[in-house]
Motif scaffolding. Structure first.
Motif, short mmCIF file in Angstrom:
data_model
loop_
_atom_site.label_atom_id
_atom_site.label_comp_id
_atom_site.label_asym_id
_atom_site.label_seq_id
_atom_site.Cartn_x
_atom_site.Cartn_y
_atom_site.Cartn_z
N ASP A 180 0.82 -1.22 0.00
CA ASP A 180 0.00 0.00 0.00
C ASP A 180 0.85 1.27 0.00
OD1 ASP A 180 1.00 -0.40 2.50
OD2 ASP A 180 -0.82 0.16 3.57
N PHE A 181 2.17 1.12 -0.23
CA PHE A 181 3.05 2.28 -0.23
C PHE A 181 3.60 2.51 -1.62
CE2 PHE A 181 7.28 4.22 0.15
CZ PHE A 181 6.96 5.37 0.86
N GLU A 182 3.42 3.72 -2.12
CA GLU A 182 3.95 4.09 -3.43
C GLU A 182 5.23 4.90 -3.23
OE1 GLU A 182 1.02 6.05 -5.74
OE2 GLU A 182 -0.34 4.33 -5.82
N GLY A 183 6.34 4.27 -3.47
CA GLY A 183 7.62 4.94 -3.28
C GLY A 183 8.73 3.92 -3.21
N ARG A 184 9.83 4.32 -2.61
CA ARG A 184 11.00 3.46 -2.51
C ARG A 184 11.47 3.40 -1.06
NH1 ARG A 184 14.54 6.81 -6.40
NH2 ARG A 184 13.09 8.36 -5.56
N ALA A 185 12.02 2.25 -0.70
CA ALA A 185 12.55 2.07 0.65
C ALA A 185 14.03 1.73 0.56
CB ALA A 185 11.79 0.96 1.37
N TYR A 186 14.79 2.25 1.52
CA TYR A 186 16.24 2.08 1.51
C TYR A 186 16.73 1.61 2.87
CZ TYR A 186 15.94 5.08 -2.66
OH TYR A 186 15.61 5.61 -3.88
N LYS A 187 17.85 0.90 2.83
CA LYS A 187 18.61 0.58 4.04
C LYS A 187 20.02 1.08 3.80
CE LYS A 187 18.06 -3.34 6.27
NZ LYS A 187 18.17 -4.78 6.67
N VAL A 188 20.46 1.98 4.67
CA VAL A 188 21.75 2.64 4.51
C VAL A 188 22.66 2.20 5.64
CG1 VAL A 188 22.93 4.85 4.22
CG2 VAL A 188 20.54 4.61 3.50
N TYR A 189 23.83 1.67 5.29
CA TYR A 189 24.81 1.22 6.28
C TYR A 189 25.88 2.30 6.44
CZ TYR A 189 22.62 -3.32 5.45
OH TYR A 189 21.72 -4.35 5.33
N LEU A 190 26.11 2.72 7.69
CA LEU A 190 27.02 3.83 7.96
C LEU A 190 28.06 3.45 9.00
CD1 LEU A 190 24.24 6.55 8.41
CD2 LEU A 190 25.65 6.25 6.37
N ARG A 191 29.25 4.04 8.86
CA ARG A 191 30.26 3.86 9.90
C ARG A 191 29.86 4.65 11.15
NH1 ARG A 191 32.85 4.71 5.10
NH2 ARG A 191 34.11 2.96 4.33
N SER A 192 29.33 5.83 10.96
CA SER A 192 28.89 6.65 12.09
C SER A 192 27.82 7.62 11.62
CB SER A 192 30.06 7.41 12.72
OG SER A 192 30.56 8.39 11.82
#
Length: 356
Positions: A138-150
């Motif tokens: 039901d969501f129109e868009g994009r999803a992200y997972k961002v991995y960060l050092r800090s």
């Protein structure tokens, strides 16, 4: 003469009340003071839970929901997390407070509506990788997972010094600060007093009780007590769409030093719904100091003040037995004696008139 005696006492009481109202915050609360809290990683705790079958992806020091216009970021920190609150200045009865949250080994989950671009809250040189995730049907868009050092989050808000009321920079009220608890009997938290406000959700959390423990508890800054005090709060079910849902009453606790009012841990339950964070866009978060969790949960020592612990401060605390009059209190001291002398003169004048 009776009238003048009454006026003298009334004026003194009014001045006394006004002076107390102007200095309701603890004496150590002033520009330049900072208070730092930490939720630290502790490998023995992680190793123990993994041996019990827990997923390492669930063993984190912080889980923060950060709201900015049109976007919600869920921030998961797996190494040490620090929260620093700095009193930047004081103007017209209000303290300006800066917040800095430093985290390492971080994963950020964010969904971006169709037609909108991903807005980074991180430095590009801290990015390890970015993954695109499947979204809800039901969501129109994009999803992200961002991995960060800090990752570092900063913000600024205000506190009314006379009663600890927290406001965002646009003037929205969020409740009472979690940095200190008023120790003056007239200002101390009362049962059913509203302590936390989430105005966008029409949601409040109230004081359930204040209790005291006749023992010493640890923080990274040092030991406090006995006694130490716990302010228990309770709210109705909390539902933040696509974020968090409490179908029953929502609890929260903070633990503080009754001698100074300093909060030793803004949460003892990992759940933190704090006006100080809500005012900068963080209405809900959880924090877990893994060293404290290891000692309290596994070793059953119960020696720590909470799950987000006082780590450092430059506040100057007075010894209870050596509390001098401060500059703010000195005029009040003289006012008291002048009032007594004046009142005594009036009484003496009345007596002299009768003798005549």
């Amino acid at each position: 003469m009776k009238r003048w005696a009454f006026i003298t006492v009334t004026v003194f009481i009014a001045l006394l009340a006004g002076a107390n109202a102007a200095t309701a915050a603890p004496y150590w609360v002033k520009p330049g003071v900072y208070i730092k809290y930490a939720a630290m990683r502790y490998d023995p705790y992680i190793e123990h839970l993994i041996s019990e079958g827990y997923s390492p992806h669930k063993l984190r020091t912080a889980d923060i929901f950060y709201f900015v216009p049109n976007t919600t970021y869920r921030i998961l920190a797996y190494n040490d997390t620090y929260l620093k609150f700095s009193i930047l200045d004081e103007r017209e009865g209000y303290l300006t407070i800066g917040v800095r949250i430093d985290m390492s080994n971080v994963t950020v989950k964010v969904s971006v509506p169709e037609g909108k671009n991903l807005t980074p809250i991180w430095r590009q040189d801290e990015v390890i990788k970015i993954e695109t995730l499947p979204t809800h049907i039901d969501f129109e868009g994009r999803a992200y997972k961002v991995y960060l050092r800090s990752l570092t989050i900063t913000g600024v808000y205000r506190v009314r010094k006379s009663n600890g009321a927290v406001f965002s920079l646009n003037g929205t009220y969020y409740g009472h600060t979690f940095l200190w608890v008023d120790t003056d009997p007239d200002m101390a938290p009362k049962k059913n007093e509203t302590f936390v406000v989430l105005p966008s959700l029409n949601w409040t959390m109230k004081v359930e009780k204040v209790s005291s423990m006749d023992r010493t508890l640890k923080t990274y800054y040092g030991e406090f007590g006995p006694p130490v005090a716990t302010l228990s709060l309770l709210g109705p079910p909390l539902i933040i769409k696509n974020t968090v849902e409490f179908s029953t009453q929502t609890p929260d606790d903070l633990r503080y030093d009754p001698a100074t009012g300093l909060v030793l841990s803004p949460t003892t339950l990992t759940i933190l719904i704090s006006p100080d964070l809500a005012a900068i866009g963080i209405p809900f978060a959880t924090f877990l100091d893994q060293r404290a969790a290891y000692d309290d949960q596994i070793k059953e020592k119960f020696v720590w003040a909470g799950t987000l612990l006082l780590y450092d401060t430059n506040a100057e605390f007075q010894k209870v037995q050596e509390v001098p009059f401060s500059k703010a209190q000195t005029p009040l001291r003289y006012m008291f004696w002048v009032s007594l002398v004046l009142l005594g003169s009036i009484v003496a004048a009345r007596g002299w008139g009768k003798i005549k």
